[in-house]
Design a protein around this motif. Structure first.
Motif, PDB file in Angstrom:
ATOM      1  N   ARG A 233       0.828  -1.206   0.000  1.00 34.51           N
ATOM      2  CA  ARG A 233       0.000   0.000   0.000  1.00 34.51           C
ATOM      3  C   ARG A 233       0.866   1.261   0.000  1.00 34.51           C
ATOM      4  O   ARG A 233       0.516   2.264  -0.610  1.00 34.51           O
ATOM      5  N   VAL A 234       1.999   1.198   0.690  1.00 34.70           N
ATOM      6  CA  VAL A 234       2.925   2.339   0.721  1.00 34.70           C
ATOM      7  C   VAL A 234       3.540   2.559  -0.653  1.00 34.70           C
ATOM      8  O   VAL A 234       3.548   3.677  -1.180  1.00 34.70           O
ATOM      9  N   THR A 235       4.059   1.501  -1.256  1.00 33.94           N
ATOM     10  CA  THR A 235       4.708   1.647  -2.559  1.00 33.94           C
ATOM     11  C   THR A 235       3.704   2.045  -3.635  1.00 33.94           C
ATOM     12  O   THR A 235       4.035   2.794  -4.557  1.00 33.94           O
ATOM     13  N   ALA A 236       2.461   1.569  -3.519  1.00 39.58           N
ATOM     14  CA  ALA A 236       1.433   1.963  -4.486  1.00 39.58           C
ATOM     15  C   ALA A 236       1.146   3.462  -4.386  1.00 39.58           C
ATOM     16  O   ALA A 236       0.956   4.142  -5.401  1.00 39.58           O
ATOM     17  N   ALA A 237       1.122   3.998  -3.177  1.00 34.93           N
ATOM     18  CA  ALA A 237       0.893   5.434  -2.994  1.00 34.93           C
ATOM     19  C   ALA A 237       2.053   6.241  -3.573  1.00 34.93           C
ATOM     20  O   ALA A 237       1.848   7.293  -4.189  1.00 34.93           O
ATOM     21  N   LEU A 238       3.275   5.758  -3.404  1.00 32.29           N
ATOM     22  CA  LEU A 238       4.438   6.457  -3.956  1.00 32.29           C
ATOM     23  C   LEU A 238       4.382   6.479  -5.484  1.00 32.29           C
ATOM     24  O   LEU A 238       4.709   7.489  -6.111  1.00 32.29           O
ATOM     25  N   ARG A 239       3.958   5.358  -6.083  1.00 34.75           N
ATOM     26  CA  ARG A 239       3.814   5.314  -7.546  1.00 34.75           C
ATOM     27  C   ARG A 239       2.720   6.269  -8.003  1.00 34.75           C
ATOM     28  O   ARG A 239       2.888   6.990  -8.993  1.00 34.75           O
ATOM     29  N   MET A 240       1.610   6.284  -7.293  1.00 29.56           N
ATOM     30  CA  MET A 240       0.492   7.144  -7.672  1.00 29.56           C
ATOM     31  C   MET A 240       0.888   8.618  -7.640  1.00 29.56           C
ATOM     32  O   MET A 240       0.478   9.409  -8.495  1.00 29.56           O
ATOM     33  N   LEU A 241       1.720   8.986  -6.676  1.00 29.48           N
ATOM     34  CA  LEU A 241       2.151  10.385  -6.561  1.00 29.48           C
ATOM     35  C   LEU A 241       3.465  10.651  -7.290  1.00 29.48           C
ATOM     36  O   LEU A 241       4.066  11.709  -7.129  1.00 29.48           O
ATOM     37  N   SER A 242       3.912   9.697  -8.082  1.00 28.85           N
ATOM     38  CA  SER A 242       5.071   9.877  -8.977  1.00 28.85           C
ATOM     39  C   SER A 242       6.356  10.241  -8.242  1.00 28.85           C
ATOM     40  O   SER A 242       7.165  11.027  -8.726  1.00 28.85           O
ATOM     41  N   VAL A 243       6.574   9.641  -7.066  1.00 28.45           N
ATOM     42  CA  VAL A 243       7.813   9.892  -6.319  1.00 28.45           C
ATOM     43  C   VAL A 243       8.599   8.613  -6.061  1.00 28.45           C
ATOM     44  O   VAL A 243       9.546   8.613  -5.278  1.00 28.45           O
ATOM     45  N   GLU A 244       8.226   7.509  -6.727  1.00 32.68           N
ATOM     46  CA  GLU A 244       8.929   6.256  -6.462  1.00 32.68           C
ATOM     47  C   GLU A 244      10.395   6.314  -6.873  1.00 32.68           C
ATOM     48  O   GLU A 244      11.232   5.617  -6.296  1.00 32.68           O
TER      49      GLU A 244
END
Length: 201
Positions: free
Chosen positions: A165-176
């Motif tokens: 869930r954390v990594t998915a949020a980072l991808r969604m906000l384009s900061v991965e």
């Protein structure tokens, strides 16, 4: 903070840091922050490329110097700011910051203080997120600010143990790409210590 994550971390909204205008529920239609922001710029919004802002809507034109959440860290110390369970240690010349399983406003403030006052900017930093089930907007603001500060000193930061869930949020906000996540702290340390000689402690 202008890209506001939903409580479960699966959606986000955009807020103007000047007037507070809120455009909600952007993920279903636009997918990621990068796509959403490119379209909002065409509609007159201005500000930083990063989701943490600051940003301003077309009618406000000029964003503030700091986003909402970042500005809040500079206010008077809230009760309980000091003893929040954010701990850190040094391993192989790298600072490892361990976050508790529950995030509260005082936790974010304490983490901000640690990065500003106690942790040397000349070291790489690993944020151990293994206890967290999700990330919120305030933590994202702290992590992105930490990345920018580290980059100014030729250092890097990364995450360890972030849940899906954390990594998915980072991808969604384009900061991965800014905040790479590794399975655990040893893997993160291996990545940091394998950096080019100019980036080592």
């Amino acid at each position: 903070m202008t890209a506001l994550l939903s409580r479960d971390g699966t959606n986000f909204s955009l807020a103007c840091d000047t007037c507070g205008q809120l455009v909600a529920n952007l993920a279903p239609a636009m997918g990621t922050w990068q796509v959403a922001w490119s379209l909002f710029v065409e509609d007159g919004w201005r500000g930083a490329q990063r989701p943490t802002g600051p940003h301003a809507c077309g009618r406000c034109a000029t964003p503030r110097s700091l986003g909402m959440v970042e500005a809040s860290f500079g206010r008077a110390t809230p009760p309980g700011r000091g003893p929040q369970p954010v701990t850190w240690r040094e391993l192989d010349g790298v600072t490892v910051v361990e976050l508790p399983g529950t995030l509260q406003p005082a936790t974010h403030a304490r983490l901000h203080d640690l990065l500003a006052e106690d942790i040397r900017p000349t070291r790489h930093v690993v944020f151990d997120l293994s206890r967290l089930a999700a990330v919120d907007s305030a933590l994202l603001a702290v992590l992105v600010a930490a990345h920018e500060n580290a980059a100014r000193h030729g250092r890097r930061i990364c995450l360890a143990g972030g849940a899906e869930r954390v990594t998915a949020a980072l991808r969604m906000l384009s900061v991965e790409d800014l905040l790479p996540n590794f399975p655990d702290v040893p893997a993160a340390l291996a990545w940091l210590t394998a950096a080019p000689p100019g980036n080592r402690q």
